[in-house]
Write a protein that holds these residues in place. Sequence first.
Motif, PDB file in Angstrom:
ATOM      1  N   ARG A  41      15.744  20.471 -41.265  1.00  0.00           N
ATOM      2  CA  ARG A  41      14.795  21.453 -41.789  1.00  0.00           C
ATOM      3  C   ARG A  41      13.701  21.687 -40.751  1.00  0.00           C
ATOM      4  NH1 ARG A  41      14.361  19.882 -48.154  1.00  0.00           N
ATOM      5  NH2 ARG A  41      16.536  20.353 -48.613  1.00  0.00           N
ATOM      6  N   LEU A  42      13.741  22.866 -40.168  1.00  0.00           N
ATOM      7  CA  LEU A  42      12.849  23.151 -39.050  1.00  0.00           C
ATOM      8  C   LEU A  42      11.383  23.132 -39.447  1.00  0.00           C
ATOM      9  CD1 LEU A  42      12.881  23.614 -36.053  1.00  0.00           C
ATOM     10  CD2 LEU A  42      13.210  26.057 -36.463  1.00  0.00           C
ATOM     11  N   TRP A  43      11.051  23.514 -40.680  1.00  0.00           N
ATOM     12  CA  TRP A  43       9.644  23.455 -41.086  1.00  0.00           C
ATOM     13  C   TRP A  43       9.169  22.002 -41.173  1.00  0.00           C
ATOM     14  CZ3 TRP A  43       6.061  26.741 -40.385  1.00  0.00           C
ATOM     15  CH2 TRP A  43       6.333  28.110 -40.413  1.00  0.00           C
ATOM     16  N   ASP A  79      22.619   7.421 -43.378  1.00  0.00           N
ATOM     17  CA  ASP A  79      22.744   8.799 -42.893  1.00  0.00           C
ATOM     18  C   ASP A  79      21.414   9.293 -42.330  1.00  0.00           C
ATOM     19  OD1 ASP A  79      25.404   8.873 -43.642  1.00  0.00           O
ATOM     20  OD2 ASP A  79      25.039  10.069 -45.465  1.00  0.00           O
ATOM     21  N   THR A  80      20.322   8.928 -42.984  1.00  0.00           N
ATOM     22  CA  THR A  80      18.984   9.326 -42.515  1.00  0.00           C
ATOM     23  C   THR A  80      18.699   8.718 -41.151  1.00  0.00           C
ATOM     24  OG1 THR A  80      18.164   9.516 -44.777  1.00  0.00           O
ATOM     25  CG2 THR A  80      16.517   9.253 -43.040  1.00  0.00           C
ATOM     26  N   LEU A  81      18.945   7.427 -41.002  1.00  0.00           N
ATOM     27  CA  LEU A  81      18.695   6.762 -39.722  1.00  0.00           C
ATOM     28  C   LEU A  81      19.560   7.364 -38.620  1.00  0.00           C
ATOM     29  CD1 LEU A  81      18.412   3.081 -40.972  1.00  0.00           C
ATOM     30  CD2 LEU A  81      16.549   4.631 -40.333  1.00  0.00           C
ATOM     31  N   SER A  82      20.795   7.703 -38.957  1.00  0.00           N
ATOM     32  CA  SER A  82      21.680   8.335 -37.982  1.00  0.00           C
ATOM     33  C   SER A  82      21.153   9.712 -37.588  1.00  0.00           C
ATOM     34  CB  SER A  82      23.086   8.454 -38.565  1.00  0.00           C
ATOM     35  OG  SER A  82      23.921   9.168 -37.687  1.00  0.00           O
ATOM     36  N   ALA A  83      20.690  10.490 -38.569  1.00  0.00           N
ATOM     37  CA  ALA A  83      20.134  11.819 -38.282  1.00  0.00           C
ATOM     38  C   ALA A  83      18.896  11.704 -37.394  1.00  0.00           C
ATOM     39  CB  ALA A  83      19.790  12.542 -39.583  1.00  0.00           C
ATOM     40  N   PHE A  84      18.041  10.700 -37.643  1.00  0.00           N
ATOM     41  CA  PHE A  84      16.861  10.490 -36.803  1.00  0.00           C
ATOM     42  C   PHE A  84      17.278  10.203 -35.361  1.00  0.00           C
ATOM     43  CE2 PHE A  84      13.760   8.818 -40.317  1.00  0.00           C
ATOM     44  CZ  PHE A  84      13.693  10.095 -40.852  1.00  0.00           C
ATOM     45  N   SER A  85      18.305   9.388 -35.175  1.00  0.00           N
ATOM     46  CA  SER A  85      18.687   8.969 -33.821  1.00  0.00           C
ATOM     47  C   SER A  85      19.397  10.068 -33.037  1.00  0.00           C
ATOM     48  CB  SER A  85      19.557   7.715 -33.876  1.00  0.00           C
ATOM     49  OG  SER A  85      20.824   8.023 -34.426  1.00  0.00           O
ATOM     50  N   ARG A  86      19.973  11.047 -33.723  1.00  0.00           N
ATOM     51  CA  ARG A  86      20.680  12.119 -33.004  1.00  0.00           C
ATOM     52  C   ARG A  86      20.014  13.475 -33.196  1.00  0.00           C
ATOM     53  NH1 ARG A  86      23.247  14.159 -37.267  1.00  0.00           N
ATOM     54  NH2 ARG A  86      24.225  12.819 -38.798  1.00  0.00           N
ATOM     55  N   PHE A  87      18.721  13.473 -33.498  1.00  0.00           N
ATOM     56  CA  PHE A  87      17.972  14.705 -33.747  1.00  0.00           C
ATOM     57  C   PHE A  87      18.110  15.715 -32.612  1.00  0.00           C
ATOM     58  CE2 PHE A  87      14.090  17.080 -32.754  1.00  0.00           C
ATOM     59  CZ  PHE A  87      14.090  17.937 -33.833  1.00  0.00           C
ATOM     60  N   SER A  88      18.317  16.973 -32.980  1.00  0.00           N
ATOM     61  CA  SER A  88      18.317  18.096 -32.044  1.00  0.00           C
ATOM     62  C   SER A  88      17.653  19.281 -32.729  1.00  0.00           C
ATOM     63  CB  SER A  88      19.740  18.480 -31.646  1.00  0.00           C
ATOM     64  OG  SER A  88      19.728  19.697 -30.916  1.00  0.00           O
ATOM     65  N   ALA A  92      18.389  22.421 -36.223  1.00  0.00           N
ATOM     66  CA  ALA A  92      17.558  22.604 -37.417  1.00  0.00           C
ATOM     67  C   ALA A  92      17.539  24.082 -37.817  1.00  0.00           C
ATOM     68  CB  ALA A  92      16.145  22.110 -37.151  1.00  0.00           C
ATOM     69  N   THR A  93      17.418  24.314 -39.107  1.00  0.00           N
ATOM     70  CA  THR A  93      17.482  25.681 -39.618  1.00  0.00           C
ATOM     71  C   THR A  93      16.285  26.020 -40.496  1.00  0.00           C
ATOM     72  OG1 THR A  93      18.757  24.993 -41.549  1.00  0.00           O
ATOM     73  CG2 THR A  93      20.011  25.674 -39.603  1.00  0.00           C
ATOM     74  N   CYS A  94      16.122  27.303 -40.721  1.00  0.00           N
ATOM     75  CA  CYS A  94      15.116  27.848 -41.643  1.00  0.00           C
ATOM     76  C   CYS A  94      15.812  28.855 -42.552  1.00  0.00           C
ATOM     77  CB  CYS A  94      14.030  28.606 -40.880  1.00  0.00           C
ATOM     78  SG  CYS A  94      12.882  27.617 -39.964  1.00  0.00           S
ATOM     79  N   THR A  95      15.193  29.152 -43.654  1.00  0.00           N
ATOM     80  CA  THR A  95      15.724  30.181 -44.532  1.00  0.00           C
ATOM     81  C   THR A  95      15.685  31.534 -43.830  1.00  0.00           C
ATOM     82  OG1 THR A  95      14.997  28.960 -46.473  1.00  0.00           O
ATOM     83  CG2 THR A  95      15.483  31.281 -46.790  1.00  0.00           C
ATOM     84  N   ASP A  97      15.565  33.721 -40.393  1.00  0.00           N
ATOM     85  CA  ASP A  97      15.863  33.662 -38.957  1.00  0.00           C
ATOM     86  C   ASP A  97      14.629  33.939 -38.113  1.00  0.00           C
ATOM     87  OD1 ASP A  97      18.529  33.004 -39.329  1.00  0.00           O
ATOM     88  OD2 ASP A  97      19.212  35.091 -39.250  1.00  0.00           O
ATOM     89  N   THR A  98      13.745  34.814 -38.590  1.00  0.00           N
ATOM     90  CA  THR A  98      12.531  35.117 -37.820  1.00  0.00           C
ATOM     91  C   THR A  98      11.632  33.892 -37.720  1.00  0.00           C
ATOM     92  OG1 THR A  98      11.487  36.001 -39.810  1.00  0.00           O
ATOM     93  CG2 THR A  98      12.517  37.596 -38.309  1.00  0.00           C
ATOM     94  N   ASP A  99      11.536  33.101 -38.787  1.00  0.00           N
ATOM     95  CA  ASP A  99      10.760  31.850 -38.731  1.00  0.00           C
ATOM     96  C   ASP A  99      11.359  30.913 -37.694  1.00  0.00           C
ATOM     97  OD1 ASP A  99       9.042  32.689 -40.710  1.00  0.00           O
ATOM     98  OD2 ASP A  99       9.863  31.391 -42.276  1.00  0.00           O
ATOM     99  N   ARG A 100      12.686  30.792 -37.714  1.00  0.00           N
ATOM    100  CA  ARG A 100      13.366  29.893 -36.776  1.00  0.00           C
ATOM    101  C   ARG A 100      13.091  30.313 -35.335  1.00  0.00           C
ATOM    102  NH1 ARG A 100      18.075  28.809 -33.972  1.00  0.00           N
ATOM    103  NH2 ARG A 100      18.740  26.629 -34.155  1.00  0.00           N
ATOM    104  N   GLU A 101      13.236  31.589 -35.057  1.00  0.00           N
ATOM    105  CA  GLU A 101      12.995  32.080 -33.701  1.00  0.00           C
ATOM    106  C   GLU A 101      11.557  31.821 -33.263  1.00  0.00           C
ATOM    107  OE1 GLU A 101      14.122  36.206 -33.784  1.00  0.00           O
ATOM    108  OE2 GLU A 101      16.176  35.713 -34.396  1.00  0.00           O
ATOM    109  N   ASN A 102      10.602  32.084 -34.145  1.00  0.00           N
ATOM    110  CA  ASN A 102       9.192  31.868 -33.810  1.00  0.00           C
ATOM    111  C   ASN A 102       8.878  30.391 -33.577  1.00  0.00           C
ATOM    112  OD1 ASN A 102       8.560  34.611 -33.931  1.00  0.00           O
ATOM    113  ND2 ASN A 102       8.031  34.518 -36.101  1.00  0.00           N
ATOM    114  N   ILE A 103       9.382  29.529 -34.437  1.00  0.00           N
ATOM    115  CA  ILE A 103       9.118  28.095 -34.305  1.00  0.00           C
ATOM    116  C   ILE A 103       9.739  27.552 -33.017  1.00  0.00           C
ATOM    117  CG2 ILE A 103       9.637  25.820 -35.282  1.00  0.00           C
ATOM    118  CD1 ILE A 103       9.349  27.148 -38.072  1.00  0.00           C
TER     119      ILE A 103
END
Length: 163
Positions: A41-43, A79-88, A92-95, A97-103
């Motif tokens: 979750r990009l936000w 799963d959470t610990l794995s997601a933390f260790s391989r974060f990219s 990450a997504t947003c609802t 697309d304009t928010d995602r591009e801006n962030i």
Amino acid sequence: MSVSSHRVFTPQVAESLACLPIFLAGCESLLVLGGPVYTSRLWCIMEIFTFLSITTDLSRVTIVPLKGRGGRRSAAELDTLSAFSRFSVEQATCTLDTDRENILSVIQSSYGTYDDFDRAVRGLFAERLDPNAVPSRSASSYRAPSGADASRRTASELGWPMV
């Protein structure tokens, strides 16, 4: 505080999110209660980016992976610990697309590359996980964005639009 297991939608959500740097600037610390989808979750990630743009004092951040029932390590916690260790951040997504591009644009302009930001966030996750929640971890490779210091910066200095 970030809680990744619930979404809150209000008519004023756009205005509230645009004020995120102002809200976080008034916080003494950041408590992240992360579940398996937190890093997607990009936000949520933007909250971390913004807080780290305001301060370089990592002791002000506590990250707690949400546990399963009974206090034992559940599949969700692993799963959470794995997601933390391989974060990219690029995953990450947003609802919107304009928010995602801006962030992503704000993050890239501060860190230079997504890889640099990814390493900083993975290092933060490794260093600031609550020691009572997971085994201790080694020191991180956290690197503050250029120009970040212990002073508090305004929303416009962080590249955020004023509402």
